[in-house]
Scaffold this motif. Structure first.
Motif, PDB file in Angstrom:
ATOM      1  N   TYR A   1     -12.303 -83.265  42.142  1.00 38.39           N
ATOM      2  CA  TYR A   1     -13.477 -84.076  42.485  1.00 38.39           C
ATOM      3  C   TYR A   1     -14.747 -83.232  42.602  1.00 38.39           C
ATOM      4  CZ  TYR A   1     -16.622 -87.179  44.915  1.00 38.39           C
ATOM      5  OH  TYR A   1     -17.710 -87.920  45.248  1.00 38.39           O
ATOM      6  N   GLY A   2     -14.660 -82.139  43.361  1.00 39.25           N
ATOM      7  CA  GLY A   2     -15.914 -81.507  43.773  1.00 39.25           C
ATOM      8  C   GLY A   2     -16.037 -80.040  43.445  1.00 39.25           C
ATOM      9  N   ASN A   3     -15.348 -79.576  42.417  1.00 36.72           N
ATOM     10  CA  ASN A   3     -15.410 -78.132  42.121  1.00 36.72           C
ATOM     11  C   ASN A   3     -16.750 -77.754  41.489  1.00 36.72           C
ATOM     12  OD1 ASN A   3     -15.148 -78.495  39.260  1.00 36.72           O
ATOM     13  ND2 ASN A   3     -12.969 -78.887  39.589  1.00 36.72           N
ATOM     14  N   ALA A   4     -16.890 -76.479  41.164  1.00 33.24           N
ATOM     15  CA  ALA A   4     -18.184 -75.999  40.653  1.00 33.24           C
ATOM     16  C   ALA A   4     -18.440 -76.400  39.203  1.00 33.24           C
ATOM     17  CB  ALA A   4     -18.275 -74.484  40.812  1.00 33.24           C
ATOM     18  N   SER A   5     -17.470 -77.025  38.574  1.00 33.84           N
ATOM     19  CA  SER A   5     -17.642 -77.611  37.224  1.00 33.84           C
ATOM     20  C   SER A   5     -17.882 -76.569  36.120  1.00 33.84           C
ATOM     21  CB  SER A   5     -18.772 -78.647  37.219  1.00 33.84           C
ATOM     22  OG  SER A   5     -18.476 -79.686  38.111  1.00 33.84           O
ATOM     23  N   VAL A   6     -17.432 -75.342  36.352  1.00 36.60           N
ATOM     24  CA  VAL A   6     -17.638 -74.272  35.366  1.00 36.60           C
ATOM     25  C   VAL A   6     -16.365 -74.089  34.526  1.00 36.60           C
ATOM     26  CG1 VAL A   6     -18.213 -71.829  35.042  1.00 36.60           C
ATOM     27  CG2 VAL A   6     -19.201 -73.095  36.970  1.00 36.60           C
ATOM     28  N   LEU A   7     -16.528 -73.999  33.216  1.00 31.43           N
ATOM     29  CA  LEU A   7     -15.409 -73.635  32.335  1.00 31.43           C
ATOM     30  C   LEU A   7     -15.478 -72.120  32.206  1.00 31.43           C
ATOM     31  CD1 LEU A   7     -15.590 -76.505  29.684  1.00 31.43           C
ATOM     32  CD2 LEU A   7     -14.171 -76.351  31.719  1.00 31.43           C
ATOM     33  N   ALA A   8     -14.844 -71.465  33.174  1.00 34.34           N
ATOM     34  CA  ALA A   8     -15.050 -70.036  33.418  1.00 34.34           C
ATOM     35  C   ALA A   8     -14.161 -69.184  32.512  1.00 34.34           C
ATOM     36  CB  ALA A   8     -14.801 -69.732  34.890  1.00 34.34           C
ATOM     37  N   SER A   9     -14.431 -69.265  31.221  1.00 37.57           N
ATOM     38  CA  SER A   9     -13.564 -68.597  30.242  1.00 37.57           C
ATOM     39  C   SER A   9     -13.620 -67.077  30.355  1.00 37.57           C
ATOM     40  CB  SER A   9     -13.966 -69.028  28.835  1.00 37.57           C
ATOM     41  OG  SER A   9     -15.367 -68.834  28.686  1.00 37.57           O
ATOM     42  N   GLU A  10     -14.575 -66.550  31.139  1.00 37.30           N
ATOM     43  CA  GLU A  10     -14.685 -65.091  31.291  1.00 37.30           C
ATOM     44  C   GLU A  10     -13.860 -64.578  32.479  1.00 37.30           C
ATOM     45  OE1 GLU A  10     -16.165 -66.723  33.461  1.00 37.30           O
ATOM     46  OE2 GLU A  10     -16.491 -65.292  35.065  1.00 37.30           O
ATOM     47  N   SER A  11     -13.290 -65.495  33.288  1.00 42.35           N
ATOM     48  CA  SER A  11     -12.641 -65.096  34.553  1.00 42.35           C
ATOM     49  C   SER A  11     -11.241 -64.537  34.324  1.00 42.35           C
ATOM     50  CB  SER A  11     -12.567 -66.286  35.508  1.00 42.35           C
ATOM     51  OG  SER A  11     -13.833 -66.567  36.008  1.00 42.35           O
ATOM     52  N   VAL A  12     -11.168 -63.446  33.603  1.00 44.50           N
ATOM     53  CA  VAL A  12      -9.862 -62.880  33.259  1.00 44.50           C
ATOM     54  C   VAL A  12      -9.269 -62.046  34.389  1.00 44.50           C
ATOM     55  CG1 VAL A  12     -10.257 -62.872  30.754  1.00 44.50           C
ATOM     56  CG2 VAL A  12     -10.968 -60.896  32.104  1.00 44.50           C
ATOM     57  N   THR A  13     -10.083 -61.629  35.360  1.00 42.73           N
ATOM     58  CA  THR A  13      -9.532 -60.783  36.431  1.00 42.73           C
ATOM     59  C   THR A  13      -8.995 -61.653  37.569  1.00 42.73           C
ATOM     60  OG1 THR A  13     -11.748 -60.562  37.361  1.00 42.73           O
ATOM     61  CG2 THR A  13     -10.998 -58.774  35.948  1.00 42.73           C
ATOM     62  N   PRO A  14      -7.883 -61.209  38.205  1.00 43.13           N
ATOM     63  CA  PRO A  14      -7.315 -62.023  39.296  1.00 43.13           C
ATOM     64  C   PRO A  14      -8.172 -61.963  40.565  1.00 43.13           C
ATOM     65  CG  PRO A  14      -6.085 -59.973  39.040  1.00 43.13           C
ATOM     66  CD  PRO A  14      -7.092 -60.000  37.929  1.00 43.13           C
ATOM     67  N   ILE A  15      -7.881 -62.832  41.517  1.00 43.87           N
ATOM     68  CA  ILE A  15      -8.625 -62.826  42.795  1.00 43.87           C
ATOM     69  C   ILE A  15      -8.244 -61.569  43.584  1.00 43.87           C
ATOM     70  CG2 ILE A  15      -9.046 -64.117  44.948  1.00 43.87           C
ATOM     71  CD1 ILE A  15     -10.031 -65.484  42.342  1.00 43.87           C
ATOM     72  N   SER A  16      -6.952 -61.204  43.539  1.00 46.59           N
ATOM     73  CA  SER A  16      -6.509 -60.002  44.236  1.00 46.59           C
ATOM     74  C   SER A  16      -6.689 -58.806  43.302  1.00 46.59           C
ATOM     75  CB  SER A  16      -5.041 -60.160  44.632  1.00 46.59           C
ATOM     76  OG  SER A  16      -4.601 -59.021  45.310  1.00 46.59           O
ATOM     77  N   MET A  17      -7.614 -57.940  43.668  1.00 47.00           N
ATOM     78  CA  MET A  17      -7.935 -56.772  42.828  1.00 47.00           C
ATOM     79  C   MET A  17      -7.748 -55.510  43.667  1.00 47.00           C
ATOM     80  SD  MET A  17      -9.071 -57.279  39.646  1.00 47.00           S
ATOM     81  CE  MET A  17     -10.489 -56.298  39.130  1.00 47.00           C
ATOM     82  N   PRO A  18      -7.676 -54.340  43.036  1.00 48.06           N
ATOM     83  CA  PRO A  18      -7.539 -53.108  43.813  1.00 48.06           C
ATOM     84  C   PRO A  18      -8.594 -53.056  44.923  1.00 48.06           C
ATOM     85  CG  PRO A  18      -7.310 -52.638  41.475  1.00 48.06           C
ATOM     86  CD  PRO A  18      -7.680 -54.079  41.579  1.00 48.06           C
ATOM     87  N   GLY A  19      -8.155 -52.682  46.131  1.00 47.56           N
ATOM     88  CA  GLY A  19      -9.082 -52.616  47.274  1.00 47.56           C
ATOM     89  C   GLY A  19      -8.994 -53.845  48.178  1.00 47.56           C
ATOM     90  N   ILE A  20      -8.176 -54.850  47.775  1.00 43.74           N
ATOM     91  CA  ILE A  20      -8.110 -56.095  48.551  1.00 43.74           C
ATOM     92  C   ILE A  20      -7.561 -55.844  49.964  1.00 43.74           C
ATOM     93  CG2 ILE A  20      -5.796 -56.856  47.776  1.00 43.74           C
ATOM     94  CD1 ILE A  20      -8.738 -59.232  48.071  1.00 43.74           C
ATOM     95  N   VAL A  21      -6.656 -54.866  50.102  1.00 44.05           N
ATOM     96  CA  VAL A  21      -6.029 -54.599  51.409  1.00 44.05           C
ATOM     97  C   VAL A  21      -7.107 -54.317  52.473  1.00 44.05           C
ATOM     98  CG1 VAL A  21      -4.433 -53.082  52.656  1.00 44.05           C
ATOM     99  CG2 VAL A  21      -4.006 -53.664  50.301  1.00 44.05           C
ATOM    100  N   ARG A  22      -8.144 -53.586  52.072  1.00 43.41           N
ATOM    101  CA  ARG A  22      -9.209 -53.238  53.028  1.00 43.41           C
ATOM    102  C   ARG A  22      -9.966 -54.474  53.487  1.00 43.41           C
ATOM    103  NH1 ARG A  22      -9.811 -49.068  49.362  1.00 43.41           N
ATOM    104  NH2 ARG A  22     -11.608 -50.016  48.341  1.00 43.41           N
TER     105      ARG A  22
END
Ligand SMILES: Cc1cc2nc3c(=O)[nH]c(=O)nc-3n(C[C@H](O)[C@H](O)[C@H](O)COP(=O)(O)OP(=O)(O)OC[C@H]3O[C@@H](n4cnc5c(N)ncnc54)[C@H](O)[C@@H]3O)c2cc1C
Length: 414
Positions: free
Chosen positions: A43-64
């Motif tokens: 219903y209310g997402n940002a409506s972006v077709l984010a074809s560039e979003s190849v990196t995951p949400i959890s990236m090196p350094g997330i533990v900090r």
């Protein structure tokens, strides 16, 4: 094939695209939705077709970052203390996914899924006479500080390695594209290949209408349980009022898919990353394309009649009430980016992203020989990947070759 009946549970963007693609392959399709089409995260997402979003949400350094998530209730990533015990196994897998080698493997698997994902929407939009909902003007990643802009090199290197087109830009160059941007931003990137839709809810409803006008059925019922035949195949879906038989079943119930998947014989590590939006109908600025701020997790998107400020992540499960202060914070972050933005009048919304700890969706049969297909867990990319997911599910259901090797997205990968 025309005799085969498929039921799709969930009429979010993923379920609707799956239903349409199955219909195109000749199945008789029933879409089962407890609410209205597009009433969930779609219903209310940002409506972006984010074809560039190849990196995951959890990236090196997330533990900090995890302690900060617990301590700052208004931060871009927040964990509610009361939810921590339930989240712990998921969070541990999330942290493991951020190890460098894992992040790079996941990036490759996401890139394969994202490659051509906008193209997969085109036949569906054409058939729905909804091509005007797609806007192709790219998007901007705008950084607030020079320090984080400099640190973004690893993520952009991964993007470039996987074929994403990126242009690094100064503040002035970005302001030539979007004059309403603040002079105080540090600069950023322009992604010409990204697109957006003028309203994700409108898109979902238009595609659902197209499905219905092609002879599809919409049942407003809640899937409660699954019935199996003597071979162990699912042969019907039980709802509060009836039992509906099927040859194939697709579970596309977004963040609510876990209990249904368990009934199909698989335990999945699905949780929800709750996100918010603040929608401004008279924004007092012009905006041509979406702008994203990596430091705050804010996405600002021009919709057909408003500007939407959306984003942030809150781990709090499916039951806790929304914390509307998080939507108000989006408004103040919007003003930081666009000083002339009038945020006095807006509407707030919260939605449940269906998220897997490794940022990869589940797309494929519940178990190797199952007639139940899983299509959920798309996290931040459910809109972007909906048409691609529907195509893959329909190809698997027909036992034909699948456009992307589904192995990395299998249900039993943990
Ligand atoms: C703030 C925010 C911003 C986002 N921005 C973007 C973006 O710009 N681009 C992008 O690609 N993604 C974005 N996302 C993510 C995207 O919104 C989701 O990944 C996507 O909407 C998930 O779609 P879905 O169809 O899987 O789930 P949903 O849209 O949640 O649909 C699931 C449906 O299943 C129904 N259902 C559940 N259980 C049952 C049952 N038992 N019986 C019948 N029906 C049932 C629900 O009612 C619901 O309608 C964003 C998310 C948020 C929260």
């Amino acid at each position: 094939m025309s005799q085969m009946h498929a039921i799709v549970i969930g009429a979010g963007i993923v379920g609707v695209c799956s239903a349409l693609q199955l219909q195109r392959k000749g199945f008789r399709v029933t879409l089962m939705e407890r609410d209205e089409p597009g009433a969930g995260a779609s219903y209310g997402n940002a409506s972006v077709l984010a074809s560039e979003s190849v990196t995951p949400i959890s990236m090196p350094g997330i533990v900090r970052k995890v302690p900060g998530m617990l301590l700052d209730p208004m931060g871009p990533l927040r964990i509610r203390w009361s939810y921590l015990p339930r989240l712990a196994p998921w969070l541990w897998r999330f942290v493991l996914a951020g190890r460098k080698a894992e992040a790079e493997r996941i990036t490759a698997d996401l890139a394969k899924l994202l490659d051509g994902c906008i193209e997969d929407f085109r036949p569906l939009l054409k058939a729905a006479n909804a091509e005007n909902l797609l806007v192709e003007r790219g998007w901007i990643g705008a950084f607030l500080s020079h320090a984080t802009l400099e640190k973004s090199g690893y993520a952009t290197e991964l993007q470039e390695r996987h074929g994403v087109s990126i242009k690094k830009m100064t503040t002035n160059e970005l302001r030539e594209l979007e004059p309403a941007l603040s002079k105080d931003i540090a600069g950023g990137y322009y992604y010409p290949g990204v697109a957006h839709v003028v309203d994700s809810h409108k898109l979902t409803v238009r595609l659902a209408d197209s499905f219905l006008s092609n002879g599809g059925t919409l049942l407003k019922e809640t899937a409660k349980d699954l019935s199996k035949d003597h071979k162990g195949h699912v042969c019907a879906v039980r709802t509060e009022s009836a039992e509906h038989s099927c040859d194939k079943l697709v579970i596309a119930a977004g963040a609510w898919s876990r209990s249904l998947a368990r009934k199909a014989g698989v335990v999945v590590s699905l949780d929800t990353e709750r996100g918010y939006h603040f929608n401004i109908n008279q924004p007092s600025i012009g905006l041509s394309r979406p702008v994203y701020v990596p430091e705050t997790g804010l996405a600002c998107t021009p919709l057909d009649d408003s500007i939407r400020l959306a984003g942030t992540v809150e781990f709090g499960g499916l039951e806790a009430p929304p914390d509307w202060k998080r939507a108000e914070v989006l408004a103040s972050r919007g003003r930081e980016l666009f000083p002339e933005l009038d945020t006095q009048h807006g509407t707030s919304w919260m939605g449940f992203r269906p998220s897997m700890p490794d940022s990869l969706p589940v797309i494929g049969p519940a178990t190797p020989s199952s007639n139940v297909y899983l299509a959920f867990g798309h996290g931040h990319l459910g809109l972007t990947l909906a048409a691609r997911t529907g195509r893959m599910i329909s190809e698997m259901a027909c036992e034909s070759s699948v456009c992307v090797d589904p192995h990395p997205y299998r249900s039993m990968r943990f």
